[in-house]
Design a protein around this motif. Structure first.
Motif, PDB file in Angstrom:
ATOM      1  N   ALA A  42       1.041  -1.043   0.260  1.00 58.33           N
ATOM      2  CA  ALA A  42       0.215  -0.132  -0.373  1.00 58.33           C
ATOM      3  C   ALA A  42       0.746   1.713   0.068  1.00 58.33           C
ATOM      4  O   ALA A  42       1.681   1.203   0.975  1.00 58.33           O
ATOM      5  CB  ALA A  42      -0.769   0.490   1.010  1.00 58.33           C
ATOM      6  N   THR A  47      -3.229   6.296  -0.415  1.00 53.27           N
ATOM      7  CA  THR A  47      -4.570   5.962   0.439  1.00 53.27           C
ATOM      8  C   THR A  47      -5.429   5.913   1.649  1.00 53.27           C
ATOM      9  O   THR A  47      -4.779   5.892   2.462  1.00 53.27           O
ATOM     10  CB  THR A  47      -3.864   3.836   0.891  1.00 53.27           C
ATOM     11  OG1 THR A  47      -3.074   3.611  -0.636  1.00 53.27           O
ATOM     12  CG2 THR A  47      -5.176   3.194   0.728  1.00 53.27           C
ATOM     13  N   VAL A  68      -2.502   4.440   5.034  1.00 53.28           N
ATOM     14  CA  VAL A  68      -2.684   3.014   5.266  1.00 53.28           C
ATOM     15  C   VAL A  68      -1.582   2.279   4.979  1.00 53.28           C
ATOM     16  O   VAL A  68      -0.336   2.867   3.958  1.00 53.28           O
ATOM     17  CB  VAL A  68      -3.550   2.627   4.593  1.00 53.28           C
ATOM     18  CG1 VAL A  68      -4.515   1.276   4.660  1.00 53.28           C
ATOM     19  CG2 VAL A  68      -4.977   3.583   5.055  1.00 53.28           C
ATOM     20  N   VAL A  86      -4.225  -4.435   4.970  1.00 52.80           N
ATOM     21  CA  VAL A  86      -4.535  -3.418   5.558  1.00 52.80           C
ATOM     22  C   VAL A  86      -4.302  -3.167   7.173  1.00 52.80           C
ATOM     23  O   VAL A  86      -5.566  -3.959   7.545  1.00 52.80           O
ATOM     24  CB  VAL A  86      -4.733  -2.349   4.771  1.00 52.80           C
ATOM     25  CG1 VAL A  86      -4.586  -2.996   2.898  1.00 52.80           C
ATOM     26  CG2 VAL A  86      -6.576  -2.335   4.910  1.00 52.80           C
ATOM     27  N   LEU A 202     -13.683   3.862   0.103  1.00 53.97           N
ATOM     28  CA  LEU A 202     -11.975   4.070  -0.386  1.00 53.97           C
ATOM     29  C   LEU A 202     -10.686   4.563  -1.590  1.00 53.97           C
ATOM     30  O   LEU A 202     -11.967   4.487  -2.350  1.00 53.97           O
ATOM     31  CB  LEU A 202     -11.202   2.428   0.226  1.00 53.97           C
ATOM     32  CG  LEU A 202     -12.811   1.606   0.761  1.00 53.97           C
ATOM     33  CD1 LEU A 202     -13.030   0.582   1.471  1.00 53.97           C
ATOM     34  CD2 LEU A 202     -12.443   2.223   2.386  1.00 53.97           C
ATOM     35  N   THR A 203     -10.464   4.221  -1.479  1.00 54.18           N
ATOM     36  CA  THR A 203      -9.517   4.660  -2.517  1.00 54.18           C
ATOM     37  C   THR A 203      -8.008   4.454  -1.756  1.00 54.18           C
ATOM     38  O   THR A 203      -7.645   5.340  -1.244  1.00 54.18           O
ATOM     39  CB  THR A 203      -8.935   6.394  -2.782  1.00 54.18           C
ATOM     40  OG1 THR A 203      -8.552   6.277  -4.020  1.00 54.18           O
ATOM     41  CG2 THR A 203      -8.912   7.069  -1.971  1.00 54.18           C
ATOM     42  N   ALA A 204      -7.607   3.385  -2.712  1.00 53.65           N
ATOM     43  CA  ALA A 204      -6.083   2.787  -2.590  1.00 53.65           C
ATOM     44  C   ALA A 204      -5.913   2.875  -3.756  1.00 53.65           C
ATOM     45  O   ALA A 204      -5.655   2.662  -4.976  1.00 53.65           O
ATOM     46  CB  ALA A 204      -6.542   1.465  -2.599  1.00 53.65           C
TER      47      ALA A 204
END
Length: 289
Positions: A42, A47, A68, A86, A202-204
């Protein structure tokens, strides 16, 4: 005065040079063919976990958790065998300093904190199953979320958003949505005035770990028509020649590259790269990629 002038001028020139070296095209795109299997880490800077709750029926509270860390194991041959693990630090990033303090302040007179408290352990999400979507662009992820010392199953509807290479490292991106009840995790402050349901957005971004083999896409059948540049090899890349090359090849994108050009490393079969001498602009070679 002279020293300040030269320092300021040097900084300005450095800024211009940095901007000039930035990629002119987005290195990532939503093309599953760009994704290769392996272990990804990550990117903590890109993230984020966004959360939203209803506040008294008037408006929404929303904020972010960042920094994250963790891993994503992608199984290209069998996506259902992919795994996600995560860790999310409970350090709210909000638009209001007052709200941020309210979320993490200690309880009054020895009582429980309103929400998280000042020394909340990081949350952790570990997948237990991954069900790829029919179109291959998303997945239904089921896993266990540990928050506030409590572990509960949580489902994430994930969507693939992009893949490519940045600074020579394979990167993949995803978005996701989930819904939890904070009371399930013992976070009962202000119920029911502040909603029990919490929407998570969520954005990763994940980067392939060092040592993992990087993807080398199949160049395909000369998709950029690099062979059609041959009549102009040895000639100067004048505006007229560049227009003629574009018409002859029909390439989706053309990059005219000097030997010291800084470019993205992502491979695109439809993109034409033409190498030219610096100063004379003499065309030396052409290739797809």
């Amino acid at each position: 005065m002279t020293a300040k002038f030269w320092i300021g001028g040097a900084l300005a020139l450095a800024s211009v040079a940095a901007i000039a070296q930035m990629p002119t095209e987005k290195p990532g795109s939503a093309d599953p063919a760009r994704v290769s299997g392996g272990t990804y880490t990550a990117d903590p800077n890109h993230t984020l976990v966004g959360w939203t709750v209803d506040h008294l029926g008037f408006s929404d509270y929303f904020g972010l958790f960042g920094d994250v860390t963790g891993t994503l194991i992608l199984d290209k041959a069998d996506p259902a065998r992919s795994k996600l693990d995560v860790t999310i630090p409970i350090k709210p990033v909000t638009a209001s300093a007052g709200l941020n303090e309210h979320l993490v302040r200690p309880g009054k007179d020895g009582g429980k904190p309103d929400f998280f408290g000042p020394d909340q352990a990081a949350a952790r999400y570990v997948s237990t199953s991954v069900q790829p979507s029919a179109d291959g662009m998303g997945a239904y992820i089921l896993g266990n979320l540990t928050l506030n010392g409590v572990t509960k199953p949580v489902a994430i509807q994930a969507r693939f958003t992009g893949a490519g290479a940045m600074r020579g490292t394979e990167t993949v991106g995803f978005s996701g949505r989930a819904l939890i009840r904070r009371s399930d995790f013992g976070i009962n402050g202000a119920l029911p005035l502040v909603s029990d349901e919490v929407e998570l957005n969520l954005t990763a971004a994940f980067e392939k770990e060092a040592g993992e083999p990087q993807a080398r896409p199949d160049p395909g059948p000369n998709a950029c028509n690099a062979d059609k540049v041959q009549p102009w090899i040895g000639k100067a890349a004048t505006p007229a020649v560049r227009t003629a090359v574009g018409k002859a090849t029909g390439a989706g994108t053309i990059r005219w590259l000097y030997p010291d050009s800084i470019v993205t490393k992502d491979y695109r079969v439809e993109r034409l790269n033409v190498s030219i001498d610096k100063g004379s602009d003499i065309i030396r070679s052409a290739r797809c990629g």
